[in-house]
Design an enzyme around this catalytic site. Structure first.
Site, PDB file in Angstrom:
ATOM      1  N   ASN A   5      19.166 -50.603 -31.121  1.00 22.29           N
ATOM      2  CA  ASN A   5      20.146 -51.655 -30.848  1.00 22.29           C
ATOM      3  C   ASN A   5      19.958 -52.883 -31.737  1.00 22.29           C
ATOM      4  O   ASN A   5      20.612 -53.907 -31.523  1.00 22.29           O
ATOM      5  CB  ASN A   5      20.062 -52.069 -29.377  1.00 22.29           C
ATOM      6  N   ASP A  36       4.113 -57.963 -31.209  1.00 22.65           N
ATOM      7  CA  ASP A  36       3.675 -58.363 -29.861  1.00 22.65           C
ATOM      8  C   ASP A  36       3.102 -57.170 -29.094  1.00 22.65           C
ATOM      9  O   ASP A  36       2.561 -57.351 -28.004  1.00 22.65           O
ATOM     10  CB  ASP A  36       4.853 -58.924 -29.041  1.00 22.65           C
ATOM     11  N   GLY A  95       7.495 -51.860 -27.653  1.00 17.82           N
ATOM     12  CA  GLY A  95       7.433 -51.279 -28.999  1.00 17.82           C
ATOM     13  C   GLY A  95       7.612 -49.771 -29.029  1.00 17.82           C
ATOM     14  O   GLY A  95       7.686 -49.172 -30.097  1.00 17.82           O
ATOM     15  N   ARG A  98      12.948 -45.391 -27.052  1.00 19.89           N
ATOM     16  CA  ARG A  98      13.659 -45.198 -25.774  1.00 19.89           C
ATOM     17  C   ARG A  98      13.203 -43.919 -25.060  1.00 19.89           C
ATOM     18  O   ARG A  98      12.885 -43.927 -23.882  1.00 19.89           O
ATOM     19  CB  ARG A  98      15.160 -45.137 -26.053  1.00 19.89           C
ATOM     20  N   SER A 146      13.872 -50.517 -32.109  1.00 16.73           N
ATOM     21  CA  SER A 146      15.137 -50.472 -31.364  1.00 16.73           C
ATOM     22  C   SER A 146      16.325 -49.991 -32.187  1.00 16.73           C
ATOM     23  O   SER A 146      16.589 -50.483 -33.283  1.00 16.73           O
ATOM     24  CB  SER A 146      15.456 -51.861 -30.805  1.00 16.73           C
ATOM     25  N   ASP A 194       8.517 -57.675 -36.125  1.00 15.62           N
ATOM     26  CA  ASP A 194       9.015 -56.933 -34.976  1.00 15.62           C
ATOM     27  C   ASP A 194      10.093 -57.829 -34.352  1.00 15.62           C
ATOM     28  O   ASP A 194      10.069 -59.050 -34.531  1.00 15.62           O
ATOM     29  CB  ASP A 194       7.851 -56.716 -33.999  1.00 15.62           C
ATOM     30  N   ASP A 241      11.906 -57.519 -30.737  1.00 15.00           N
ATOM     31  CA  ASP A 241      11.750 -57.844 -29.313  1.00 15.00           C
ATOM     32  C   ASP A 241      10.310 -58.263 -29.006  1.00 15.00           C
ATOM     33  O   ASP A 241       9.374 -57.510 -29.269  1.00 15.00           O
ATOM     34  CB  ASP A 241      12.149 -56.608 -28.493  1.00 15.00           C
TER      35      ASP A 241
HETATM   36  P1  B16 Z   1      16.204 -49.192 -27.884  1.00 14.16           P
HETATM   37  P2  B16 Z   1      10.743 -53.768 -30.776  1.00 14.16           P
HETATM   38  C1  B16 Z   1      11.422 -52.021 -28.889  1.00 14.16           C
HETATM   39  O1  B16 Z   1      11.767 -53.121 -29.690  1.00 14.16           O
HETATM   40  C2  B16 Z   1      11.137 -52.494 -27.471  1.00 14.16           C
HETATM   41  O2  B16 Z   1       9.968 -53.298 -27.439  1.00 14.16           O
HETATM   42  C3  B16 Z   1      10.922 -51.298 -26.561  1.00 14.16           C
HETATM   43  O3  B16 Z   1      10.723 -51.736 -25.230  1.00 14.16           O
HETATM   44  C4  B16 Z   1      12.150 -50.375 -26.653  1.00 14.16           C
HETATM   45  O4  B16 Z   1      11.969 -49.209 -25.846  1.00 14.16           O
HETATM   46  C5  B16 Z   1      12.354 -49.967 -28.113  1.00 14.16           C
HETATM   47  O5  B16 Z   1      12.552 -51.140 -28.894  1.00 14.16           O
HETATM   48  C6  B16 Z   1      13.578 -49.061 -28.283  1.00 14.16           C
HETATM   49  O6  B16 Z   1      14.727 -49.807 -27.976  1.00 14.16           O
HETATM   50  O7  B16 Z   1      16.316 -48.447 -26.588  1.00 14.16           O
HETATM   51  O8  B16 Z   1      17.081 -50.409 -27.971  1.00 14.16           O
HETATM   52  O9  B16 Z   1      16.389 -48.268 -29.084  1.00 14.16           O
HETATM   53  O10 B16 Z   1       9.700 -54.475 -29.988  1.00 14.16           O
HETATM   54  O11 B16 Z   1      10.187 -52.633 -31.640  1.00 14.16           O
HETATM   55  O12 B16 Z   1      11.635 -54.698 -31.547  1.00 14.16           O
HETATM   56 MG    MG Z   2       8.059 -55.880 -29.797  1.00 13.41          MG
END
Ligand code: B16
Ligand code: MG
Length: 210
Positions: A117, A169, A45, A48, A115, A8, A10
Site C-alpha cells: 500500500n 523500526d 515490517g 501481509r 507494504s 522504512d 510505517d
Molecule cells: P501491506 P513497513 C509494513 O510496513 C508494516 O510494518 C507491516 O505491519 C505490514 O504487514 C507490511 O508493511 C505489509 O503491509 O499489507 O500494506 O502490504 O514497516 O515495511 O513500511
Molecule cells: Mg516499519
C-alpha cells in the site's frame, strides 16, 4: 561515505500501525482468535501473508490457502479504508524537515517498505516528492528479514549497500539491513534491539550521523 538513506515507511516516517491493528483485530475477533498489542508488535515490517500466518498460529483451526487469501483481502480492504482518510498532516514537520535537509546535503533518499500500500500512503500524505526511488512490497518476492527490499532500493539509487543507511523500526527490518550490508539505524522499537548499529530517539538525530 554515506550517499543514500533508505527509509522504512510505517513506524519511521509515519504511523499506520494503529490501522493495521484495528483491521487485524476485526478479522481476529470474527475468527475468535486472541489478538492484542503484543501479537501486533510481531507483525512490524512483516508482509501481509506472513502477518496473517502469525495471527492464525494462535488458532486451533487450519485454513486453506484460498481461505487465507480471502482473509488477507478482507483485512486489506479495512486497512485501506483507514489509509484513504490520511492527509499530509499525518507526517510531522520534523520528519519533513529532516528529509529536506538530507536532500539539501546532496543525499539521495529512498523508501524501503514491505507494504504493497506504499503508493496509496505516499499519495495521501503528499510524501512521494521527497524520494528519488521507491522499493516496496510490490517489487519484491521475499519480505523482511530478507534484505531484498533494501537491495532493490540501493540498486534503484545506483549505490552500494555500504554507501547507504537503512532506517528501521522493526527487528525484522534491522536484520534485513544488516544482512544486506547496510548501516542500520534503529528508531522506536528498534532503538532497543541489540543488532541495531546506530540507535536514535528522534529522526532529527539522523542529521548528526551523516
Ligand atoms: P501491506 P513497513 C509494513 O510496513 C508494516 O510494518 C507491516 O505491519 C505490514 O504487514 C507490511 O508493511 C505489509 O503491509 O499489507 O500494506 O502490504 O514497516 O515495511 O513500511
Ligand atoms: Mg516499519
Amino acid at each position: 561515505m554515506i550517499k543514500g538513506v533508505i527509509f522504512d515507511l510505517d513506524g519511521v516516517l509515519l504511523f499506520t500501525d494503529k490501522y493495521h491493528y484495528m483491521a487485524w483485530k476485526t478479522l481476529a475477533d470474527k475468527l475468535d482468535i486472541p489478538f492484542d498489542e503484543k501479537v501486533n508488535n510481531r507483525l512490524r515490517g512483516v508482509s501481509r501473508m506472513d502477518s496473517l500466518n502469525i495471527i492464525l498460529s494462535y488458532s486451533n483451526q487450519t485454513f486453506s490457502e484460498a481461505e487465507k487469501e480471502v482473509m488477507a483481502e478482507e483485512k486489506n480492504e479495512l486497512y485501506r479504508e483507514y489509509l484513504r482518510k490520511m492527509t499530509p498532516a499525518d507526517v510531522s514537520d520534523e520528519t519533513r524537515s529532516v528529509l529536506v535537509k538530507l536532500r539539501d546535503k546532496g543525499i539521495k533518499l529512498a523508501i524501503g517498505s514491505s507494504s504493497k500500500n506504499t503508493p496509496l500512503i505516499l499519495e495521501k500524505t503528499d510524501m512521494a516528492k521527497y524520494f528519488h526511488a521507491v522499493s516496496d512490497g510490490n517489487n519484491i518476492t521475499r519480505s523482511k528479514p530478507d534484505p531484498e527490499v533494501f537491495l532493490k532500493a540501493a540498486e534503484y539509487l545506483n549505490f552500494k549497500p555500504c554507501e547507504c543507511i537503512v532506517v528501521e523500526d522493526a527487528e525484522a527490518g534491522i536484520d534485513a539491513g544488516n544482512d544486506g550490508g547496510f548501516i542500520t539505524v534503529g528508531i522506536g522499537c528498534a532503538e532497543y534491539y541489540d543488532k541495531t548499529k546506530k540507535p536514535i530517539k528522534r529522526l532529527a538525530e539522523l542529521l548528526k550521523l551523516i
